[in-house]
Design an enzyme around this catalytic site. Sequence first.
Site, PDB file in Angstrom:
ATOM      1  N   CYS A  50      -8.244 -12.089   3.716  1.00  0.00           N
ATOM      2  CA  CYS A  50      -8.335 -13.544   3.875  1.00  0.00           C
ATOM      3  C   CYS A  50      -7.027 -14.236   3.491  1.00  0.00           C
ATOM      4  O   CYS A  50      -6.878 -14.732   2.372  1.00  0.00           O
ATOM      5  CB  CYS A  50      -9.486 -14.123   3.068  1.00  0.00           C
ATOM      6  N   CYS A  65     -10.044 -17.958  10.069  1.00  0.00           N
ATOM      7  CA  CYS A  65      -9.836 -18.318   8.670  1.00  0.00           C
ATOM      8  C   CYS A  65     -10.281 -19.763   8.467  1.00  0.00           C
ATOM      9  O   CYS A  65      -9.633 -20.682   8.962  1.00  0.00           O
ATOM     10  CB  CYS A  65      -8.349 -18.164   8.326  1.00  0.00           C
TER      11      CYS A  65
END
Lengths: 190, 397
Positions: free
Chosen positions: B164, B341
């Site tokens: 991430c 994201c």
Amino acid sequence: MSATIHEEGDLMQLISELERPEIQQSLTSLLTKLPEIEKSIDSIGNAVQFGKAVLQDESTTRKYDELFSSYNLSLETVASLVTLLEKLPKLVQMIEQLENIIDFVSAVLKDEQSTDYLVSNLKEYAEPFLQKGKEGLSFYQEVQQKADCNPQNVKMFSLVKWLKDPAVQKGLCYVQATLDVLNERTAQNK
Amino acid sequence: MKTSFKVVIVGGGAAGISVAARLLRQSKVFGGEIAIIDPAEKHYYQPLWTLVGGGDSKKEDSEREMKDLIPEGAVWIQDAVTSFEPKRNEVSTVHGGTFTYDYLVVAAGIEINWNAVKGLAEALGTKNVCSNYSYEHVDYTWETIRSFKGGTALFTHPATPIKCGGAPQKIMYLADDHFNRVGVRDATTIIFGSANPALFDVDKYRIALEKVVDRKKIDARLRRSLIEIKADEKIAVFENLDTKEIEEVAYDMIHVTPNMQAPGFIRNSPFADGAGWVDVHKHTLQHTRFENVFGIGDNSNLPTSKTGAAIRKQAPVVADNIVALMRGQQMQATYDGYSSCPLVTGYNKLILAEFDYDKKPAESMPFNQAVERTSMYILKKELLPVMYWDGMLKGTM
């Protein structure tokens, strides 16, 4: 005369073909398979016989005729079936997607932790609105209670007193402003 | 105990469980024929940790028992893999087990190297040194932000691939929002020390984030790699990756995104590329040298962002291609590098970045996702966890 020569030529060609080892091999193989082939031909013959017998058996054909006629089968049905077959790949894709959605919703409903998570968070979003609703309700209840407990008649003096109240003044100002705007609009339209 | 399976999956994380669930949905032949090897008792939905660190979610909501998530029909082997023997189709484990497979899926995730930054492991969770990348310490991030009274708040992004890639910034934006709410923002300097050359790889979202950083008056220092924390003195030591100069930055709180790497047993395996990641074909996810081996998720060398959203798109490709190989057919399923994201830019604000291998936006919504939106924040906080537990891990999403 020429026909005889031609026939002789054909015969010679046939003999020379028969002399070829692969042809001889094929013929041998064919001969060994003859009993099997005979059996198969017999089976086909039996099947044809059976078909003929069925078609000749009026009571059987009537029975199936009645059975088929009880369904709404037509050329249109057959055409639809073919169309449906053509569309099957796309339909399968859509059904799979639908199946996934149904399975997902079922999984959420069965999953206590997820439903608790969703419900508790929904409460957070609903809380400010519920709070406002509660405030409005308590205001109304308080007014109701006071009105019920105050049986006295409203006198002229009370009305004058109300006029001084800022809330009433604000309301009256709003009424005055509305009247002014209405009058201006009416004058413009004349 | 059964030791031979049609499919052995190394890792019971998002990737491993998703692939198992998808295979089991595709064919009954996999019933009892899929082994998932993972020693962990718990399974975590890590994307929620950003919000936990920001005080907007409970960390308990991110944790579930592994036994409750193993799909019906799969066999959970609670053990850790130590080595692979691909020529014999064998996997060995810590407790001496040897398991054979027809097909192997390597889905072991990514390893955090807390020791790569000197002084970090000892200081973490104390002296205002925090990190959202640890379930144990994620509460401490919120404690640090909540009790911050002004000064320098420092946030870092390391010089390694990470899971991430937006997370180091998300917690910074939440902290900024919180400091504003409690009135300490004017007395605070926020510094973002990132080893990356830009705020984001995809131009569209990079431009949007640069505006956010400007608006929030954040001092973004790029190409800076954190190499040491002197927790007692509250000093962070960075290396300037361009000039190689060493820079010291005094802080009052620091949020660290640690260095990460492929797990050790993968780095040293025949499956690894030069950098230690599972070497796979970027579209089919099949190993470049062993045709009955697939790599998926964070441990693979796919040139895209390592996210759960990427795994969501990779899992059906792996499952479909294994089934195709089993049936002697050509592999048809391909992965386009999709990753996503959800860039939290404050409480109730989010930019939903979605993109592919070409770093081109691949947006799902019918509106411009580079705009900060409350609706997308609600999506992240409320819906994505449920979609994960009940959709992705069940093989339906």
